[in-house]
Design a protein around this motif. Structure first.
Motif, short mmCIF file in Angstrom:
data_model
loop_
_atom_site.label_atom_id
_atom_site.label_comp_id
_atom_site.label_asym_id
_atom_site.label_seq_id
_atom_site.Cartn_x
_atom_site.Cartn_y
_atom_site.Cartn_z
N ALA A 240 0.85 -1.20 0.00
CA ALA A 240 0.00 0.00 0.00
C ALA A 240 0.88 1.24 0.00
O ALA A 240 2.01 1.22 0.47
N LYS A 241 0.33 2.32 -0.55
CA LYS A 241 1.04 3.59 -0.51
C LYS A 241 0.22 4.57 0.32
O LYS A 241 -1.01 4.48 0.39
N PHE A 242 0.93 5.47 0.98
CA PHE A 242 0.26 6.46 1.79
C PHE A 242 -0.45 7.48 0.90
O PHE A 242 0.05 7.84 -0.17
N GLY A 243 -1.60 7.95 1.36
CA GLY A 243 -2.30 9.03 0.69
C GLY A 243 -1.74 10.36 1.16
O GLY A 243 -0.64 10.44 1.70
N ARG A 244 -2.52 11.40 1.01
CA ARG A 244 -2.09 12.73 1.42
C ARG A 244 -2.10 12.80 2.95
O ARG A 244 -3.14 12.69 3.58
#
Length: 126
Positions: free
Chosen positions: A90-94
């Protein structure tokens, strides 16, 4: 002929132990983390949403209400019983400023631990 696989990550990931991700869908073991994202394990029967809001609990610190987006999935067979686990990237959002600051502090600490571990290993091999 040698095949070269290009690393797609922009930031280094660090192995992290005794740490979990908590979401509305459950509690899962985190395998590694970096500034850009993380990887966690869950059972093949778990709900894996595209978007998450998570807390990350580590022995170092706690990060709360982090937005994240699923990037990839991989199924793993574990042990003789062929228990299926899913590895999720997963990648971090804002992130908010304070969330970013806490994440940077966690990564800095993990980086220092990683360097210390590498130095210990090199001393043992001499």
């Amino acid at each position: 002929m040698t095949t070269v696989i290009k690393e797609r990550r922009q930031h280094q990931r660090f192995k992290i132990e005794n740490s979990v991700l908590v979401s509305s869908d459950g509690v899962y073991q985190i395998s590694n983390i970096g500034i850009g994202g993380f990887c966690y394990r869950c059972s093949a029967h778990s709900t894996i949403p595209d978007f998450l809001e998570i807390d990350i609990l580590t022995p170092i610190m706690q990060l709360q209400n982090l937005p994240a987006q699923r990037a990839w999935l991989s199924t793993l067979e574990v042990g003789a019983q062929e228990y299926l686990q899913v590895l999720v990237g997963a990648k971090f959002g804002r992130l908010k400023k304070d969330q970013t600051a806490h994440l940077f502090q966690l990564i800095k600490t993990l980086s220092q631990l990683h360097v210390s571990e590498q130095q210990s290993l090199s001393c043992l091999s001499e």
